[in-house]
Scaffold this motif. Structure first.
Motif, PDB file in Angstrom:
ATOM      1  N   PRO A 146      -9.826  -2.884   2.173  1.00  0.00           N
ATOM      2  CA  PRO A 146      -8.650  -2.214   2.496  1.00  0.00           C
ATOM      3  C   PRO A 146      -7.584  -2.604   1.722  1.00  0.00           C
ATOM      4  O   PRO A 146      -7.500  -3.794   1.217  1.00  0.00           O
ATOM      5  N   VAL A 147      -6.688  -1.678   1.051  1.00  0.00           N
ATOM      6  CA  VAL A 147      -5.270  -1.907   0.569  1.00  0.00           C
ATOM      7  C   VAL A 147      -4.099  -2.004   1.594  1.00  0.00           C
ATOM      8  O   VAL A 147      -3.912  -0.877   2.054  1.00  0.00           O
ATOM      9  N   TYR A 148      -3.445  -3.072   1.830  1.00  0.00           N
ATOM     10  CA  TYR A 148      -2.277  -3.076   2.769  1.00  0.00           C
ATOM     11  C   TYR A 148      -1.167  -2.631   1.993  1.00  0.00           C
ATOM     12  O   TYR A 148      -0.790  -2.965   1.057  1.00  0.00           O
ATOM     13  N   ARG A 149      -0.598  -1.312   2.386  1.00  0.00           N
ATOM     14  CA  ARG A 149       0.626  -0.748   1.833  1.00  0.00           C
ATOM     15  C   ARG A 149       1.727  -1.102   3.031  1.00  0.00           C
ATOM     16  O   ARG A 149       2.766  -0.993   2.552  1.00  0.00           O
ATOM     17  N   ARG A 150       1.341  -0.732   4.300  1.00  0.00           N
ATOM     18  CA  ARG A 150       2.548  -0.758   5.187  1.00  0.00           C
ATOM     19  C   ARG A 150       1.586  -1.411   6.413  1.00  0.00           C
ATOM     20  O   ARG A 150       0.515  -1.267   6.481  1.00  0.00           O
ATOM     21  N   LYS A 192      -4.707  -9.580   2.905  1.00  0.00           N
ATOM     22  CA  LYS A 192      -3.637 -10.052   1.925  1.00  0.00           C
ATOM     23  C   LYS A 192      -4.024  -9.226   0.541  1.00  0.00           C
ATOM     24  O   LYS A 192      -4.951  -9.497   0.073  1.00  0.00           O
ATOM     25  N   VAL A 193      -3.163  -8.326   0.404  1.00  0.00           N
ATOM     26  CA  VAL A 193      -3.225  -7.416  -0.871  1.00  0.00           C
ATOM     27  C   VAL A 193      -2.991  -8.439  -2.212  1.00  0.00           C
ATOM     28  O   VAL A 193      -3.564  -7.645  -3.217  1.00  0.00           O
ATOM     29  N   ASP A 247       3.475  -8.055   4.822  1.00  0.00           N
ATOM     30  CA  ASP A 247       4.544  -7.437   3.764  1.00  0.00           C
ATOM     31  C   ASP A 247       5.055  -8.071   2.641  1.00  0.00           C
ATOM     32  O   ASP A 247       5.192  -7.536   1.439  1.00  0.00           O
ATOM     33  N   THR A 248       4.907  -9.553   2.887  1.00  0.00           N
ATOM     34  CA  THR A 248       5.530 -10.303   1.572  1.00  0.00           C
ATOM     35  C   THR A 248       4.230 -10.163   0.576  1.00  0.00           C
ATOM     36  O   THR A 248       4.594 -10.029  -0.517  1.00  0.00           O
ATOM     37  N   HIS A 249       2.983 -10.234   1.085  1.00  0.00           N
ATOM     38  CA  HIS A 249       1.758 -10.206  -0.075  1.00  0.00           C
ATOM     39  C   HIS A 249       2.010  -8.878  -0.888  1.00  0.00           C
ATOM     40  O   HIS A 249       1.807  -8.645  -1.758  1.00  0.00           O
ATOM     41  N   TRP A 250       2.357  -7.825  -0.056  1.00  0.00           N
ATOM     42  CA  TRP A 250       2.361  -6.434  -0.685  1.00  0.00           C
ATOM     43  C   TRP A 250       3.427  -6.290  -1.583  1.00  0.00           C
ATOM     44  O   TRP A 250       3.516  -5.793  -2.693  1.00  0.00           O
ATOM     45  N   LEU A 251       4.773  -6.889  -1.371  1.00  0.00           N
ATOM     46  CA  LEU A 251       5.895  -7.347  -2.281  1.00  0.00           C
ATOM     47  C   LEU A 251       5.475  -7.781  -3.450  1.00  0.00           C
ATOM     48  O   LEU A 251       5.723  -7.383  -4.798  1.00  0.00           O
TER      49      LEU A 251
END
Ligand SMILES: Cc1cc2nc3c(=O)[nH]c(=O)nc-3n(C[C@H](O)[C@H](O)[C@H](O)COP(=O)(O)OP(=O)(O)OC[C@H]3O[C@@H](n4cnc5c(N)ncnc54)[C@H](O)[C@@H]3O)c2cc1C
Length: 395
Positions: A255-259, A283-284, A321-325
């Motif tokens: 999966p890709v974490y976007r939100r 962790k994206v 969320d930080t990993h997504w940033l």
């Protein structure tokens, strides 16, 4: 069927059975925690028996704090150094707390023993099909070794992976996934068994290639792809260039974490939860999902046991969320950005990267930026670049 979004109401079925769908990392961890908390737990696994596919995984040292003694038997090797390569440049990062290489085929049976020891009941060849509300909570339809079985539960936990059937049945939208493949290879002579290598090759992938030694003889060489990219072709070319022979293959979609995916929905009088890959708790930046899946599992178990309260879930959300940033920042990096990144990893930055693990990403990010502010400019540029489409690749 009436389905409501995440609810702050305390659960009302504190004595009812909890059914966990999926006997892999996140599901078994949830089951063990709930059973230790005094709940009656049944785990359904669609596979006929316990022969999980082999998978070489790298996790941070955080894993040691999460698991009991028996699961630690899945540790194959320790990693004390990272070597980063791009376009003829390289940088080294020594880790003060070693990363761990674990074998999934050993981890899952160990987690199953811990769950059973805590009192959870495991059923194999039991495929979850559907759920609907009933007066006692939830009614489940299950295919048990080819026969249809009806179950009743107060709550259901979907730990059934990236294409979760529980999530679809309870009304969550599908999550985006990317393909990941790993080849098991002989460890090259010039690579010490305690060193992970990472190559940034933006023409092949916006992620990276990695090589993680599982012993002094073998390593896993992997890559994450994207839709429209010929990941297998890039991997074959990379292996050939490095003169490496694949001995076996491992792979799946991640999966890709976007939100943040809200982890709970009410279905009638019952409650449905998601953990692990089913909730995109990955962790994206690195697509590591073991440690974060355990954290999601712990958070959901705490929330069930403590009437909706879990600090772990709030902390996990901040982490993901930080990993997504970071991923958004790096996703459109071009070769010159990676070259600059590797050059900017000076001594002070490397110290931070060696002391703080990838599972404490917010602290890691701020410490790195404080010690090397030019990385913030590079990151900002990456974020702005993300707004313009990448040029089409040749071939
Ligand atoms: C090749 C590869 C390398 C990876 N490397 C790393 C790494 O180095 N570090 C890291 O942290 N992560 C890594 N990951 C990601 C990590 O493996 C996953 O995030 C993690 O295994 C997810 O665990 P899970 O329990 O959430 O889901 P899964 O492991 O997908 O388990 C889902 C379970 O549910 C069962 N199931 C599915 N549908 C049903 C149904 N209808 N009824 C009953 N049972 C069902 C499945 O059989 C399965 O047992 C890697 C993944 C791959 C593919």
């Amino acid at each position: 069927m009436s389905r409501n979004e995440q609810s702050a109401e305390p659960h009302t079925n504190a004595d009812g059975e909890i059914v966990v769908v999926g006997a892999s990392a996140a599901g078994l961890y949830t089951a063990a925690t709930l059973a230790r908390g005094g709940r009656k737990v049944r785990v359904l696994e669609s596979k006929p028996d316990f022969e999980p596919a082999s998978r070489t995984l790298i996790v941070t040292n955080h894993f040691r704090n999460q698991l009991g003694a028996s699961a630690k038997a899945s540790i194959l090797n320790e990693i004390r150094r990272f070597e980063l390569f791009t376009d003829g440049r390289s940088a080294q990062i020594a880790l003060s707390k070693p990363d761990l290489i674990i074998e999934r085929a050993r981890l899952i049976p160990a987690l199953a023993r811990e769950a059973q020891h805590a009192g959870a009941n495991l059923s194999f060849d039991a495929r979850f099909l559907k759920l609907s509300p009933n007066c006692r909570g939830l009614h489940l339809q299950v295919d048990s070794a080819g026969r249809s079985e009806e179950l009743h539960a107060a709550s259901v936990v979907g730990a059934d992976g990236a294409s979760s059937r529980v999530a679809r049945a309870a009304g969550w939208p599908p999550i985006e996934t990317v393909p990941l493949m790993q080849a098991i290879i002989r460890l090259p002579r010039d690579c010490p068994p305690d060193t992970t290598r990472v190559w940034f090759v933006p023409d092949d992938t916006p992620y990276f290639y990695w090589m993680i030694p599982e012993s002094s003889e073998r390593a896993a060489l992997g890559v994450i792809g994207e839709d429209g990219r010929d990941m297998a072709r890039c991997m074959a070319r990379f292996l050939e260039k490095k003169q490496m022979e694949p001995l076996e293959w491992q792979g799946a979609r991640i999966p890709v974490y976007r939100r943040w995916v809200p982890v709970k929905r009410r279905v009638g009088n019952g409650e449905v939860y998601l953990v692990g890959d089913a909730a995109a708790q990955v962790k994206v930046t690195t697509v590591g999902g073991i440690v974060t899946g355990f954290r999601g599992a712990l958070g959901v178990a705490q929330s069930i046991l403590q009437n909706g309260r879990s600090r772990e879930l709030r902390a996990l959300r901040r982490e993901l969320d930080t990993h997504w940033l970071i991923r958004r920042t790096m996703h459109h990096f071009q070769q010159k950005d990676y070259s600059q990144l590797v050059d900017l990893l000076n001594f002070s930055t490397r110290d931070t990267l060696s002391e703080i693990t990838r599972d404490e990403s917010t602290r890691l990010l701020w410490n790195v930026l404080r010690r090397q502010p030019r990385l913030a400019l590079l990151g900002l540029r990456g974020l702005l670049l993300g707004k313009t489409p990448r040029p089409a690749r040749e071939g």
